[in-house]
Write a protein that holds these residues in place. Structure first.
Motif, PDB file in Angstrom:
ATOM      1  N   LEU A 422     -23.623  -4.008  -7.868  1.00 46.69           N
ATOM      2  CA  LEU A 422     -24.392  -5.240  -7.835  1.00 46.69           C
ATOM      3  C   LEU A 422     -25.728  -4.598  -9.009  1.00 46.69           C
ATOM      4  CD1 LEU A 422     -24.530  -6.836  -4.947  1.00 46.69           C
ATOM      5  CD2 LEU A 422     -23.830  -8.010  -6.700  1.00 46.69           C
ATOM      6  N   ALA A 423     -26.171  -3.193  -8.546  1.00 49.10           N
ATOM      7  CA  ALA A 423     -27.082  -3.322  -9.326  1.00 49.10           C
ATOM      8  C   ALA A 423     -26.869  -2.755 -10.773  1.00 49.10           C
ATOM      9  CB  ALA A 423     -27.500  -2.288  -9.195  1.00 49.10           C
ATOM     10  N   PHE A 424     -25.926  -2.069 -10.767  1.00 46.05           N
ATOM     11  CA  PHE A 424     -24.795  -1.244 -12.810  1.00 46.05           C
ATOM     12  C   PHE A 424     -24.459  -2.598 -13.406  1.00 46.05           C
ATOM     13  CE2 PHE A 424     -21.394  -0.409 -14.407  1.00 46.05           C
ATOM     14  CZ  PHE A 424     -22.323   0.957 -15.870  1.00 46.05           C
ATOM     15  N   GLU A 425     -24.148  -3.714 -12.845  1.00 40.01           N
ATOM     16  CA  GLU A 425     -23.120  -4.842 -13.304  1.00 40.01           C
ATOM     17  C   GLU A 425     -24.156  -5.373 -13.948  1.00 40.01           C
ATOM     18  OE1 GLU A 425     -20.526  -6.630 -10.545  1.00 40.01           O
ATOM     19  OE2 GLU A 425     -18.483  -5.712 -11.851  1.00 40.01           O
ATOM     20  N   LYS A 426     -25.322  -6.244 -13.493  1.00 40.98           N
ATOM     21  CA  LYS A 426     -26.161  -7.216 -14.054  1.00 40.98           C
ATOM     22  C   LYS A 426     -26.630  -6.902 -15.670  1.00 40.98           C
ATOM     23  CE  LYS A 426     -30.095  -9.460 -13.031  1.00 40.98           C
ATOM     24  NZ  LYS A 426     -30.780 -10.647 -11.620  1.00 40.98           N
ATOM     25  N   ASN A 452     -12.693 -15.923 -15.871  1.00 36.26           N
ATOM     26  CA  ASN A 452     -12.507 -16.399 -14.758  1.00 36.26           C
ATOM     27  C   ASN A 452     -13.523 -15.640 -13.604  1.00 36.26           C
ATOM     28  OD1 ASN A 452     -11.287 -18.762 -15.452  1.00 36.26           O
ATOM     29  ND2 ASN A 452      -9.506 -18.468 -15.032  1.00 36.26           N
ATOM     30  N   THR A 453     -12.992 -14.534 -14.474  1.00 37.26           N
ATOM     31  CA  THR A 453     -13.824 -13.043 -12.593  1.00 37.26           C
ATOM     32  C   THR A 453     -15.037 -13.214 -13.786  1.00 37.26           C
ATOM     33  OG1 THR A 453     -11.626 -11.942 -12.778  1.00 37.26           O
ATOM     34  CG2 THR A 453     -13.362 -10.607 -12.434  1.00 37.26           C
ATOM     35  N   LEU A 454     -14.722 -13.030 -14.762  1.00 41.15           N
ATOM     36  CA  LEU A 454     -16.070 -13.007 -15.584  1.00 41.15           C
ATOM     37  C   LEU A 454     -17.873 -13.616 -15.293  1.00 41.15           C
ATOM     38  CD1 LEU A 454     -18.412 -12.022 -17.285  1.00 41.15           C
ATOM     39  CD2 LEU A 454     -17.794 -12.549 -19.342  1.00 41.15           C
ATOM     40  N   ARG A 455     -16.537 -14.826 -15.088  1.00 41.71           N
ATOM     41  CA  ARG A 455     -17.635 -16.591 -14.857  1.00 41.71           C
ATOM     42  C   ARG A 455     -18.044 -16.345 -14.131  1.00 41.71           C
ATOM     43  NH1 ARG A 455     -14.111 -19.637 -16.432  1.00 41.71           N
ATOM     44  NH2 ARG A 455     -14.377 -20.439 -18.010  1.00 41.71           N
ATOM     45  N   LYS A 456     -17.382 -15.836 -12.629  1.00 39.07           N
ATOM     46  CA  LYS A 456     -17.791 -15.861 -11.450  1.00 39.07           C
ATOM     47  C   LYS A 456     -18.305 -15.026 -10.844  1.00 39.07           C
ATOM     48  CE  LYS A 456     -15.185 -14.748  -6.529  1.00 39.07           C
ATOM     49  NZ  LYS A 456     -15.796 -13.971  -5.981  1.00 39.07           N
ATOM     50  N   ARG A 457     -18.924 -13.033 -11.329  1.00 34.96           N
ATOM     51  CA  ARG A 457     -19.361 -12.284 -11.135  1.00 34.96           C
ATOM     52  C   ARG A 457     -20.949 -13.397 -12.046  1.00 34.96           C
ATOM     53  NH1 ARG A 457     -19.887  -9.905  -7.680  1.00 34.96           N
ATOM     54  NH2 ARG A 457     -20.147  -8.478  -8.112  1.00 34.96           N
ATOM     55  N   LEU A 458     -20.851 -13.843 -12.949  1.00 29.22           N
ATOM     56  CA  LEU A 458     -22.435 -14.074 -13.421  1.00 29.22           C
ATOM     57  C   LEU A 458     -22.646 -15.088 -12.512  1.00 29.22           C
ATOM     58  CD1 LEU A 458     -21.444 -14.658 -17.483  1.00 29.22           C
ATOM     59  CD2 LEU A 458     -22.757 -12.868 -16.418  1.00 29.22           C
ATOM     60  N   GLU A 460     -22.020 -15.229  -9.432  1.00 31.23           N
ATOM     61  CA  GLU A 460     -23.014 -14.361  -8.420  1.00 31.23           C
ATOM     62  C   GLU A 460     -24.300 -13.389  -8.550  1.00 31.23           C
ATOM     63  OE1 GLU A 460     -19.493 -11.949  -7.672  1.00 31.23           O
ATOM     64  OE2 GLU A 460     -18.518 -13.660  -6.229  1.00 31.23           O
ATOM     65  N   LEU A 461     -24.110 -12.962  -9.749  1.00 35.03           N
ATOM     66  CA  LEU A 461     -25.577 -12.353 -10.326  1.00 35.03           C
ATOM     67  C   LEU A 461     -26.534 -12.708 -10.493  1.00 35.03           C
ATOM     68  CD1 LEU A 461     -23.327  -9.256 -12.351  1.00 35.03           C
ATOM     69  CD2 LEU A 461     -24.302  -8.941  -9.955  1.00 35.03           C
ATOM     70  N   GLY A 462     -26.558 -13.824 -10.728  1.00 35.43           N
ATOM     71  CA  GLY A 462     -27.296 -14.704 -11.439  1.00 35.43           C
ATOM     72  C   GLY A 462     -27.820 -14.877 -12.544  1.00 35.43           C
ATOM     73  N   LEU A 463     -26.894 -14.596 -13.332  1.00 35.00           N
ATOM     74  CA  LEU A 463     -26.813 -14.183 -15.368  1.00 35.00           C
ATOM     75  C   LEU A 463     -26.510 -15.624 -15.533  1.00 35.00           C
ATOM     76  CD1 LEU A 463     -25.728 -10.921 -15.760  1.00 35.00           C
ATOM     77  CD2 LEU A 463     -28.108 -11.757 -15.974  1.00 35.00           C
ATOM     78  N   ASP A 464     -27.393 -16.479 -16.264  1.00 32.97           N
ATOM     79  CA  ASP A 464     -27.480 -16.950 -17.427  1.00 32.97           C
ATOM     80  C   ASP A 464     -25.884 -16.431 -18.292  1.00 32.97           C
ATOM     81  OD1 ASP A 464     -28.703 -20.361 -18.286  1.00 32.97           O
ATOM     82  OD2 ASP A 464     -27.026 -20.056 -18.493  1.00 32.97           O
ATOM     83  N   PRO A 465     -24.944 -17.007 -19.494  1.00 30.42           N
ATOM     84  CA  PRO A 465     -24.921 -16.652 -20.381  1.00 30.42           C
ATOM     85  C   PRO A 465     -25.688 -17.554 -21.776  1.00 30.42           C
ATOM     86  CG  PRO A 465     -23.399 -17.817 -19.148  1.00 30.42           C
ATOM     87  CD  PRO A 465     -24.111 -17.615 -18.439  1.00 30.42           C
TER      88      PRO A 465
END
Length: 472
Positions: A422-426, A452-458, A460-465
């Motif tokens: 989580l700390a690395f992906e964000k 779809n995996t990217l959208r799901k992880r975004l 979960e990480l609270g990132l708005d593209p």
């Protein structure tokens, strides 16, 4: 069989002689053009191996008479003047091969063996000399393979696919092939396929008839027809829509195009050079790029090296751009050796394009005619490519960073892996989205994961593209 070797460096001559003798040749060595001409007048040789810079002249410029008198003798040229100009001049003489120094001595020996046994070593008749006006700069080993590949396609119409990161100069390769090849009298038409809306790309490439669609008030000739007799450069080919890929493949296979709304096939006569900054193989596997089109385009691949792999060329490129800057109205500047060394140590993630923009900015802002290290350093980006730094200024690598993170965060046992991911992906996803301008499709392709995996992880990480979208 005896090979005539013209080389004024005794140590190099000794090594070449040994390699050629291992291939079964006898070697006669001399070190000047005058001695070469005298030996050629006295006897026949199976091949000529010659350096370019000799004590009494230019080894290439003096080959005209050699060809006239010994047209069936293959010639192999060696040179430390590792420029595209030298490579083209060597090829234009009808030489069998050109070797920039340093070269593989065993490859040289094998090439001489091939040259002696080849019936194609005679020069081509009736060709005009190729002029200058060369768009590529650099003498690094990485660029020598590019130059050699360019010289191999100048006298034919084989389709070329130029590969490389954005900003490496792929269009310059296409321009060089056009300017130096036999189609140089024709037009050079460049098309950025990524910049054309999907619904218009077929009309742009293949043309349209009057009334083919709303707004088609007259017949329009597409880029294929506009490039007749010359070269069509298809840039960013990896971004071409699938439907247009199908039409392009058909045009390449048949040698003709049909305008949108038309019925007749129009024959086309243009050399095709394509380029992409993407790895097309994963796109083929994902069904995003046609495999048959890839093989149709990838007849002769030319890979442009990133600037970080040719850092020796940075000083020459920087001085070249300073000269160009003066032609565009910027103050005349020159670069000191210390400043050139500093520039060569930078990562240049944007490759040659980034370096050019930096040099233009430097030419504009520098207060002195001589650009020294003191003028360069303040304009360099602070987030270099070297090791990261802590708050105390101490440098540390990734292993140290992980160790510090574990010490500061102290994740509970059994959760370390998940917490670290989580700390690395964000920050990783944020940086990739920033580079793609918030484009999730391109970000997923760059990361090598499903959209779809990217959208799901975004989520979960609270990132708005949307926050990374570049606004005008």
């Amino acid at each position: 069989m005896t090979v005539l070797l013209v080389e004024d460096d005794a140590s190099i001559a000794l090594v070449i002689t040994a390699a050629l003798e291992a291939e079964g040749f006898e070697v006669t060595h001399c070190d000047t053009i005058a001695q070469r001409d005298r030996l050629l007048a006295e006897r026949r040789f199976a091949a000529l191996v010659t350096d370019v810079m000799l004590p009494d002249g230019d080894g290439i410029d003096s080959l005209g008479d050699v060809h006239d008198r010994h047209g069936d003798m293959p010639i192999v040229i060696l040179s430390a003047q590792n420029t595209l100009d030298t490579a083209v001049r060597a090829t234009d003489t009808g030489a069998f091969e050109y070797f920039p120094k340093p070269f593989d001595i065993d490859e040289l020996a094998r090439t001489v063996r091939q040259a002696v046994g080849s019936a194609s070593a005679a020069p081509l008749d009736g060709e005009e000399p190729i002029g200058s006006g060369l768009p590529l700069v650099g003498r690094s080993a990485a660029m020598q393979s590019v130059y050699r590949m360019i010289t191999r396609v100048l006298r034919n119409d084989l389709t070329v696919l130029v590969l490389g990161e954005s900003g490496t100069g792929k269009e310059l390769v296409a321009e060089a092939i056009h300017q130096l090849g036999h189609r140089r009298a024709g037009p050079f038409i460049a098309v950025n396929t990524a910049a054309i809306p999907a619904e218009l790309i077929e009309s742009e490439l293949f043309g349209h008839e009057k009334g083919a669609f709303t707004g088609a008030v007259a017949r329009h000739l597409g880029k294929f027809e506009q490039a007749a007799g010359g070269t069509l450069f298809l840039d960013e080919i990896g971004d071409m829509p699938m439907q247009a890929q199908t039409r392009l493949l058909r045009a390449l296979q048949s040698g003709s195009v049909r305008r949108v709304g038309g019925r007749d096939e129009v024959r086309v006569d243009a050399r095709i050079i394509a380029a992409t900054n993407k790895d097309l193989q994963p796109m083929i596997a994902a069904g995003q790029f046609r495999e048959d089109l890839y093989y149709r385009l990838n007849v002769v691949p030319i890979a442009m090296p990133p600037l970080r792999e040719r850092s020796d060329d940075v000083p020459a490129l920087a001085r070249h751009f300073l000269h160009l800057a003066t032609t565009e109205g910027l103050p005349r500047r020159y670069l000191t050796d210390r400043a050139a060394i500093l520039l060569g140590q930078q990562p240049w993630r944007g490759n040659v394009r980034e370096l050019k923009n930096f040099i233009y900015r430097l030419a504009l802002l520098a207060r002195e005619e001589a650009i020294d290290i003191d003028a360069v350093a303040p304009l360099l980006p602070e987030d270099g490519d070297g090791p990261a730094s802590g708050e105390d200024g101490e440098s540390f690598d990734l292993e140290t960073a992980v160790r510090r993170w574990l010490t500061s965060e102290r994740p509970a046992a059994g959760t370390i892996h998940e917490t670290a991911l989580l700390a690395f992906e964000k920050p990783l996803f944020a940086l990739v989205l920033q580079e793609t301008g918030g484009n999730q499709v391109r970000a997923a392709q760059a990361l090598g994961i499903n959209r779809n995996t990217l959208r799901k992880r975004l989520g979960e990480l609270g990132l708005d593209p949307e926050q990374f979208v570049r606004r005008p």
